[in-house]
Motif scaffolding. Structure first.
Motif, PDB file in Angstrom:
ATOM      1  N   CYS A  24      -1.448  -7.002  -0.450  1.00 35.93           N
ATOM      2  CA  CYS A  24      -2.031  -8.318  -0.146  1.00 35.93           C
ATOM      3  C   CYS A  24      -3.022  -8.734  -1.227  1.00 35.93           C
ATOM      4  N   ALA A  25      -3.740  -7.759  -1.792  1.00 36.21           N
ATOM      5  CA  ALA A  25      -4.689  -8.069  -2.863  1.00 36.21           C
ATOM      6  C   ALA A  25      -3.962  -8.462  -4.143  1.00 36.21           C
ATOM      7  N   ILE A  26      -2.842  -7.799  -4.432  1.00 34.66           N
ATOM      8  CA  ILE A  26      -2.058  -8.118  -5.620  1.00 34.66           C
ATOM      9  C   ILE A  26      -1.364  -9.469  -5.453  1.00 34.66           C
ATOM     10  N   LEU A  27      -0.931  -9.770  -4.231  1.00 37.18           N
ATOM     11  CA  LEU A  27      -0.213 -11.022  -3.933  1.00 37.18           C
ATOM     12  C   LEU A  27      -1.011 -11.815  -2.894  1.00 37.18           C
ATOM     13  N   PRO A  28      -2.122 -12.409  -3.293  1.00 34.78           N
ATOM     14  CA  PRO A  28      -3.020 -13.034  -2.314  1.00 34.78           C
ATOM     15  C   PRO A  28      -2.428 -14.233  -1.575  1.00 34.78           C
ATOM     16  N   ASP A  29      -1.346 -14.824  -2.104  1.00 31.84           N
ATOM     17  CA  ASP A  29      -0.745 -15.979  -1.433  1.00 31.84           C
ATOM     18  C   ASP A  29       0.302 -15.575  -0.400  1.00 31.84           C
ATOM     19  N   VAL A  30       0.538 -14.258  -0.266  1.00 31.36           N
ATOM     20  CA  VAL A  30       1.516 -13.759   0.697  1.00 31.36           C
ATOM     21  C   VAL A  30       0.780 -13.234   1.925  1.00 31.36           C
ATOM     22  N   SER A  31       1.204 -13.647   3.105  1.00 32.76           N
ATOM     23  CA  SER A  31       0.492 -13.269   4.328  1.00 32.76           C
ATOM     24  C   SER A  31       0.720 -11.795   4.664  1.00 32.76           C
ATOM     25  N   PRO A  32      -0.259 -11.155   5.327  1.00 30.97           N
ATOM     26  CA  PRO A  32      -0.090  -9.759   5.756  1.00 30.97           C
ATOM     27  C   PRO A  32       1.124  -9.564   6.652  1.00 30.97           C
ATOM     28  N   THR A  33       1.444 -10.579   7.462  1.00 26.13           N
ATOM     29  CA  THR A  33       2.613 -10.482   8.353  1.00 26.13           C
ATOM     30  C   THR A  33       3.900 -10.364   7.547  1.00 26.13           C
ATOM     31  N   THR A  34       3.999 -11.174   6.491  1.00 23.78           N
ATOM     32  CA  THR A  34       5.184 -11.117   5.630  1.00 23.78           C
ATOM     33  C   THR A  34       5.267  -9.765   4.923  1.00 23.78           C
ATOM     34  N   VAL A  35       4.134  -9.288   4.430  1.00 19.59           N
ATOM     35  CA  VAL A  35       4.105  -7.986   3.758  1.00 19.59           C
ATOM     36  C   VAL A  35       4.570  -6.895   4.712  1.00 19.59           C
ATOM     37  N   GLU A  36       4.063  -6.926   5.939  1.00 15.12           N
ATOM     38  CA  GLU A  36       4.414  -5.900   6.923  1.00 15.12           C
ATOM     39  C   GLU A  36       5.905  -5.925   7.243  1.00 15.12           C
ATOM     40  N   ALA A  37       6.457  -7.127   7.349  1.00 17.04           N
ATOM     41  CA  ALA A  37       7.881  -7.248   7.669  1.00 17.04           C
ATOM     42  C   ALA A  37       8.748  -6.695   6.541  1.00 17.04           C
ATOM     43  N   VAL A  38       8.386  -7.001   5.300  1.00 18.46           N
ATOM     44  CA  VAL A  38       9.165  -6.517   4.158  1.00 18.46           C
ATOM     45  C   VAL A  38       9.025  -4.997   4.026  1.00 18.46           C
ATOM     46  N   LEU A  39       7.827  -4.478   4.266  1.00 20.54           N
ATOM     47  CA  LEU A  39       7.619  -3.032   4.214  1.00 20.54           C
ATOM     48  C   LEU A  39       8.526  -2.326   5.222  1.00 20.54           C
ATOM     49  N   GLY A  40       8.572  -2.860   6.436  1.00 15.37           N
ATOM     50  CA  GLY A  40       9.408  -2.255   7.468  1.00 15.37           C
ATOM     51  C   GLY A  40      10.874  -2.239   7.079  1.00 15.37           C
ATOM     52  N   ALA A  41      11.330  -3.357   6.506  1.00 13.80           N
ATOM     53  CA  ALA A  41      12.736  -3.445   6.094  1.00 13.80           C
ATOM     54  C   ALA A  41      13.040  -2.483   4.951  1.00 13.80           C
ATOM     55  N   MET A  42      12.098  -2.347   4.020  1.00 13.63           N
ATOM     56  CA  MET A  42      12.325  -1.467   2.868  1.00 13.63           C
ATOM     57  C   MET A  42      12.327   0.005   3.288  1.00 13.63           C
ATOM     58  N   VAL A  43      11.450   0.360   4.239  1.00 11.00           N
ATOM     59  CA  VAL A  43      11.440   1.731   4.752  1.00 11.00           C
ATOM     60  C   VAL A  43      12.764   2.031   5.449  1.00 11.00           C
ATOM     61  N   LYS A  44      13.220   1.084   6.261  1.00 11.73           N
ATOM     62  CA  LYS A  44      14.471   1.272   7.001  1.00 11.73           C
ATOM     63  C   LYS A  44      15.660   1.416   6.057  1.00 11.73           C
ATOM     64  N   ALA A  45      15.602   0.671   4.926  1.00  9.99           N
ATOM     65  CA  ALA A  45      16.703   0.721   3.959  1.00  9.99           C
ATOM     66  C   ALA A  45      16.610   1.920   3.026  1.00  9.99           C
TER      67      ALA A  45
END
Length: 348
Positions: free
Chosen positions: A310-331
């Motif tokens: 979130c600090a590196i990408l301040p315009d991206v919401s924590p919710t979006t970050v969390e969703a992408v993290l979950g998908a990447m872990v699953k993949a």
């Protein structure tokens, strides 16, 4: 007493690996300098993140730890330190800020070194701040059976002031030699500082602060934007192995600086490579948020928390970050490291 002499850097007989490493660092420095001039806002964002990571990592190496939330609050000066560890963290914050803002006016001279050490210990209630050690110290290690042994005997207390003066003078002399590659000189000076071990407390943290000071003064600014201390923290075993190898025979003037030089320069090289990648991410904001999050993780050499991303990408919401993290872990693209607030993510 050890003789401080860097004339060996003037004979051109260095290992090819060190020569190639320095050439790569110089090339990356040139590229990052041009980018910094053209994109000051991006580099300001990177610096803000790096300061927090530097304060956290340099203290963590010494076992001084608190939560990410408290680290951020202390670095941003939105909270006073609440305990001894946080006091140590606040001291490093102030010393680091001094180097970041005043490195052009500071130098590797005893007065400045003592002043930085006083800042480092200012919040801890330690009367030793800004003073050389009064008693001899030892560097110990504990084996798997819990048995202690002496790993290294630093310079005795009564010889410390003279050793620091000789180190300062030797550095000034070598710095004025146009035939000596200044980037190779810096880790040699830092190794000698660590072997002197001039303070009762704070020698490791001071070595990292002085590393940044000397690097900044010679135009190697990667540590302002990608935490140099974090690289050391992530690869502590390699760092301590190189330090041990290069300190062997130091008192007898038979030591080999090369292992420590290689480790030091490798950490700096990794900072520049990481800076190159993070700049590309921040500069390419036309790319989708999902792709930028994925690229941030795939290109990172170090584990990142959701807060880091979130600090590196301040315009991206924590919710979006969390969703992408979950998908990447699953993949299976990334894996979790740690639990709870200490959770980090790293590419598989």
């Amino acid at each position: 007493m050890h003789i401080f002499d860097y004339s060996f850097l003037d004979n051109g007989l260095l290992p090819a690996a060190l020569t190639n490493l320095t050439a790569n660092i110089y090339a990356l420095r040139s590229a990052s300098g041009l980018r910094r001039e053209a994109n000051p806002k991006i580099f300001t964002e990177l610096e803000q993140v790096a300061r927090v990571q530097s304060v956290k990592s340099s203290n963590a190496i010494e076992g001084i730890i608190t939560s990410d939330e408290r680290i951020a609050a202390i670095v941003n000066q939105s909270s006073a330190p609440l305990n001894h560890d946080e006091a140590e963290i606040a001291g490093y914050r102030d010393a680091l800020n001094t180097i970041h803002t005043n490195f052009k006016d500071l130098d590797f001279r005893q007065a400045d070194i003592l002043s930085l050490h006083a800042q480092l210990l200012a919040f801890s209630g330690n009367d030793d701040g800004g003073k050389y050690k009064q008693n001899d110290n030892l560097i110990l290690e504990i084996d798997s059976a819990g048995k202690r042994r002496i790993r290294f005997r630093p310079v005795p207390a009564q010889e410390t002031a003279e050793a620091m003066e000789q180190l300062e003078l030797a550095y000034m002399e070598a710095r004025g030699n146009a035939n000596i590659n200044q980037l190779l000189l810096i880790p040699c000076v830092i190794l000698d500082f660590l072997c002197i071990h001039p303070f009762r407390d704070g020698n490791g943290r001071m070595s990292r602060l002085l590393s940044l000071l000397l690097l900044y003064k010679k135009g190697f600014l990667a540590g302002k934007y990608i935490s140099f201390e974090e690289q050391i923290n992530l690869y502590q075993q390699l760092y301590y192995t190189a330090l041990q190898e290069s300190s062997r025979g130091w008192h007898e003037n038979t030591s080999d600086y090369a292992p420590f030089m290689k480790n030091f320069l490798s950490m700096l090289y990794m900072c520049y490579k990481e800076l190159d990648k993070r700049f590309a991410i921040l500069h390419g904001k036309k790319v989708t948020k999902k792709a930028r999050i994925e690229a941030t993780l795939e290109n990172s050499l170090t584990p990142l928390s959701k807060r880091d991303i979130c600090a590196i990408l301040p315009d991206v919401s924590p919710t979006t970050v969390e969703a992408v993290l979950g998908a990447m872990v699953k993949a299976g693209k990334i894996r979790r490291v740690g639990q709870g607030r200490a959770t980090r993510y790293i590419r598989t």
